[in-house]
Design an enzyme around this catalytic site. Structure first.
Site, short mmCIF file in Angstrom:
data_model
loop_
_atom_site.label_atom_id
_atom_site.label_comp_id
_atom_site.label_asym_id
_atom_site.label_seq_id
_atom_site.Cartn_x
_atom_site.Cartn_y
_atom_site.Cartn_z
N ASP A 182 0.78 -0.96 0.06
CA ASP A 182 -0.10 -0.01 -0.27
C ASP A 182 1.11 0.90 -0.20
O ASP A 182 1.70 1.34 0.39
CB ASP A 182 -0.72 -0.51 1.21
CG ASP A 182 -1.78 0.97 1.29
OD1 ASP A 182 -1.86 1.93 1.10
OD2 ASP A 182 -3.39 0.91 0.97
N ASN A 212 -12.67 -2.58 2.46
CA ASN A 212 -14.29 -1.86 2.57
C ASN A 212 -14.55 -2.14 1.35
O ASN A 212 -14.67 -2.18 0.03
CB ASN A 212 -13.02 -0.74 2.39
CG ASN A 212 -11.54 -1.04 4.19
OD1 ASN A 212 -12.41 -0.64 4.87
ND2 ASN A 212 -11.07 0.45 3.30
N GLY A 241 -15.49 3.19 3.40
CA GLY A 241 -14.00 3.39 3.69
C GLY A 241 -13.68 2.99 1.65
O GLY A 241 -12.35 2.60 1.79
N GLN A 242 -14.16 2.80 1.14
CA GLN A 242 -13.99 2.18 -0.18
C GLN A 242 -13.49 3.17 -1.17
O GLN A 242 -14.24 4.51 -1.93
CB GLN A 242 -14.79 0.86 -1.06
CG GLN A 242 -13.91 0.50 -2.36
CD GLN A 242 -15.05 -0.42 -2.98
OE1 GLN A 242 -16.21 -0.56 -2.66
NE2 GLN A 242 -14.58 -1.50 -3.65
N SER A 243 -12.22 3.60 -1.67
CA SER A 243 -11.82 5.01 -2.27
C SER A 243 -11.29 4.54 -3.64
O SER A 243 -11.48 5.45 -4.52
CB SER A 243 -10.59 5.87 -1.66
OG SER A 243 -9.37 4.13 -1.90
N HIS A 297 -10.89 -5.17 -3.50
CA HIS A 297 -9.13 -5.50 -2.65
C HIS A 297 -8.81 -5.61 -1.04
O HIS A 297 -10.29 -5.11 -0.94
CB HIS A 297 -8.18 -4.39 -3.07
CG HIS A 297 -9.28 -3.25 -2.21
ND1 HIS A 297 -10.31 -1.98 -3.01
CD2 HIS A 297 -8.19 -2.27 -1.67
CE1 HIS A 297 -10.44 -0.89 -2.32
NE2 HIS A 297 -8.99 -0.89 -1.39
N HIS A 324 -7.23 -5.89 2.10
CA HIS A 324 -6.07 -5.51 3.14
C HIS A 324 -6.00 -6.09 3.99
O HIS A 324 -6.42 -6.62 4.48
CB HIS A 324 -6.24 -3.73 3.38
CG HIS A 324 -6.65 -3.30 3.46
ND1 HIS A 324 -6.16 -1.50 2.99
CD2 HIS A 324 -8.15 -2.14 2.82
CE1 HIS A 324 -6.65 -0.29 2.19
NE2 HIS A 324 -8.04 -0.84 1.85
#
Length: 115
Positions: A30, A88, A94-96, A101, A103
Site C-alpha cells: 500500500d 472496505n 471506506g472504499q476509495s 481489494h 487489505h
C-alpha cells in the site's frame, strides 16, 4: 476497466511494489501503509466490490482466503503474532477505489474498534 488504477497496476501499466502474483491476483504494498505490513490483494479481473461478486467468482475468493492471504501472512512475518484482513465496501465503508481489494495489515497490535 480502462480508468481503474488497480486494473492498471494488474496490467503493469502503473509501477507498484508487487509482493505476490499468480494467474488470478496481484498483491502489492500500500502506498499509504496503516501498519508496518500493509499489502493490497486484488483480483486481476475487474470486480467493483464484494457486492458485485457472483457465484462464478467463488473459486477466486476461495483462492484468496485459503492460499494467497495465508502465504502472504507467513512470507511477510505476521502469521504467528496475528494480522487483519479488511475489505472496505462502498463510500461509507471506506472504499476509495472501485475495484475489489483486500487489505492485509500486521506488524503491530490491531485495536478494536478501528477508525
Amino acid at each position: 476497466m480502462a480508468d481503474c488504477i488497480f486494473c492498471k497496476i494488474a496490467n503493469k501499466e502503473i509501477p507498484s511494489s508487487i509482493v505476490y502474483e499468480d494467474e488470478q491476483v496481484v498483491a502489492f504494498k500500500d502506498l499509504e501503509p496503516q501498519a508496518p505490513v500493509h499489502v493490497l490483494v486484488i483480483p486481476k479481473k475487474h470486480i467493483e466490490s464484494i457486492l458485485a461478486l457472483t457465484a462464478e467468482d467463488a473459486e477466486l475468493v476461495a483462492h484468496v482466503f485459503t492460499e494467497v492471504l495465508p502465504k502472504l501472512a507467513r512470507d511477510l512475518g505476521v502469521a504467528e503474532k496475528g494480522f487483519r484482513v479488511v475489505a472496505n465496501t462502498g463510500e461509507e465503508g471506506g472504499q476509495s477505489v472501485k475495484h475489489l481489494h483486500f487489505h492485509l495489515l500486521g506488524g503491530r497490535s490491531m485495536q478494536w474498534p478501528p477508525g
